[in-house]
Design an enzyme around this catalytic site. Structure first.
Site, PDB file in Angstrom:
ATOM      1  N   ASN A 187     -10.319  -0.999  -0.422  1.00 32.67           N
ATOM      2  CA  ASN A 187      -8.869  -0.861  -0.284  1.00 32.67           C
ATOM      3  C   ASN A 187      -8.205  -1.417  -1.535  1.00 32.67           C
ATOM      4  O   ASN A 187      -8.210  -2.622  -1.766  1.00 32.67           O
ATOM      5  CB  ASN A 187      -8.412  -1.623   0.964  1.00 32.67           C
TER       6      ASN A 187
ATOM      7  N   HIS B 172      -3.713   6.725   2.182  1.00 31.74           N
ATOM      8  CA  HIS B 172      -4.072   5.411   1.647  1.00 31.74           C
ATOM      9  C   HIS B 172      -5.449   5.031   2.161  1.00 31.74           C
ATOM     10  O   HIS B 172      -5.759   5.199   3.339  1.00 31.74           O
ATOM     11  CB  HIS B 172      -3.024   4.385   2.091  1.00 31.74           C
TER      12      HIS B 172
ATOM     13  N   CYS C 263       0.809  -1.223   0.000  1.00 35.89           N
ATOM     14  CA  CYS C 263       0.000   0.000   0.000  1.00 35.89           C
ATOM     15  C   CYS C 263       0.845   1.279   0.000  1.00 35.89           C
ATOM     16  O   CYS C 263       0.311   2.365  -0.217  1.00 35.89           O
ATOM     17  CB  CYS C 263      -0.950  -0.007   1.194  1.00 35.89           C
TER      18      CYS C 263
END
Length: 348
Positions: A304, A273, A124
């Protein structure tokens, strides 16, 4: 006789993001569909993560195809041609071929000539890592423009029976063109890792464990008597990740602000993020971010998407008018490794 000297290389004094683009798969997976896989509720998922729906890629929406679509938009936004790109960096953990790097196919399809192309695996934080590398390439004189892509097909690595992760992940691609600038457009990238927590977020098993060597050679995926043969998936110790992200990443975000000489009230956007809405809210509080600063909450509709989440959220904020070209934005990514990267950037 004097020692011969290597000719110095000169690059741009500064760099900035010139264009951004994203691609979101066609198929929408609402929470109601997820409830067919796990014993949960729409309220529980929304409260725990902030997610209402996510996008999952279809058979034709490969890692390469999504990347090409996102990159095309970024190139057009930047107003350059593909042959001006001197480097292609692809951040992904879900391109399932060990080699060759998917970046080489993407570069060829876009028409980037012989530009160096490579993949990075930084989960990420991948987009932030790519941004740091691109900034160094441009200021170091090895490229004039660099294409940075964050792309994931995390649906391929999602265990639909795992109640703790089945609702989290989505697919998509985000891209940015980084190039020269007369003024600083990318602050110092604050990046790092904590390998002591490498098992907090990980693939459930290695490929050689999932499929024996004989199976790999023959292309057979049948399970072994010892249980091997199950397709690997992502696993996560949610509470450990939450505590780490809330307490440690707020510090990293503040370091990025300090390194850029910027205070929170001078920001035009905060683009973290898209991991979890509660993490985002906790970071806002820790940073004492003014209510006037818009915050990316793309996770609600996208889930996500790991390395793709920051550029996707950036594109959405610019297209909606929530953030404006020229605004200063604080970005931060964090995930498996554990790894992190944060910086203040000028929006394209």
């Amino acid at each position: 006789m004097s020692q011969p000297q290597i000719k110095p290389v000169t690059g741009a004094l500064y760099s900035r993001i010139h264009g951004v683009g994203g691609y979101r798969p066609v198929r929408v997976i609402p929470n109601s569909e997820v409830l067919n896989w796990i014993d949960s509720s729409d309220e529980w998922i929304r409260t725990r993560s902030g997610i209402a729906e996510r996008r999952w890629a279809g058979p034709e929406e490969s890692v390469a195809e999504m990347s090409v679509q996102a990159a095309g938009k970024a190139i057009a936004h930047a107003g350059i041609s593909p042959d001006q790109i001197g480097g292609v960096i692809v951040a992904t953990v879900s391109h399932l071929k060990q080699t060759p790097a998917i970046a080489t196919e993407i570069a060829e399809r876009l028409g980037c000539g012989t530009a160096p192309a490579f993949d990075i695996s930084a989960a990420c934080a991948g987009f932030g890592y790519g941004l740091g590398l691109a900034d160094g390439m441009i200021r170091g004189g090895s490229a004039e423009y660099v294409l940075v892509i964050g792309v994931e097909r995390l649906s391929d690595l999602t265990d639909q029976s795992d109640r703790s992760t089945a609702f989290i992940f989505g697919d998509g691609a985000g891209a940015a063109i980084v190039g020269p600038s007369d003024t600083p457009g990318i602050g110092k990238v604050i990046w790092g890792s904590d390998g002591s927590q490498k098992d907090v977020i990980s693939q459930t098993q290695a490929w050689d464990t999932a499929f024996g060597k004989a199976d790999a050679v023959n292309g057979v995926g049948e399970a072994h008597e010892d249980g091997r043969g199950k397709w690997p998936a992502l696993r996560m110790e949610g509470q450990s990740v939450f505590r780490w992200a809330v307490w440690e990443m707020a510090k990293v975000a503040q370091q990025a602000l300090d390194a850029a000489g910027i205070t929170a009230d001078q920001l035009g956007a905060f683009i973290p993020h898209q991991a979890n809405m509660r993490i985002t809210d906790a970071m806002i509080k820790a940073l004492k971010l003014p209510e006037s600063v818009p915050v990316a909450r793309d996770i609600t509709e996208t889930g996500n998407t790991s390395a793709a989440s920051i550029p996707l959220a950036m594109e959405r904020m610019l297209e909606s008018g929530e953030a404006r070209s020229g605004d200063l934005a604080l970005i931060i990514g964090f995930g498996a490794g554990l790894v992190y990267a944060a910086a203040v950037v000028t929006l394209p």
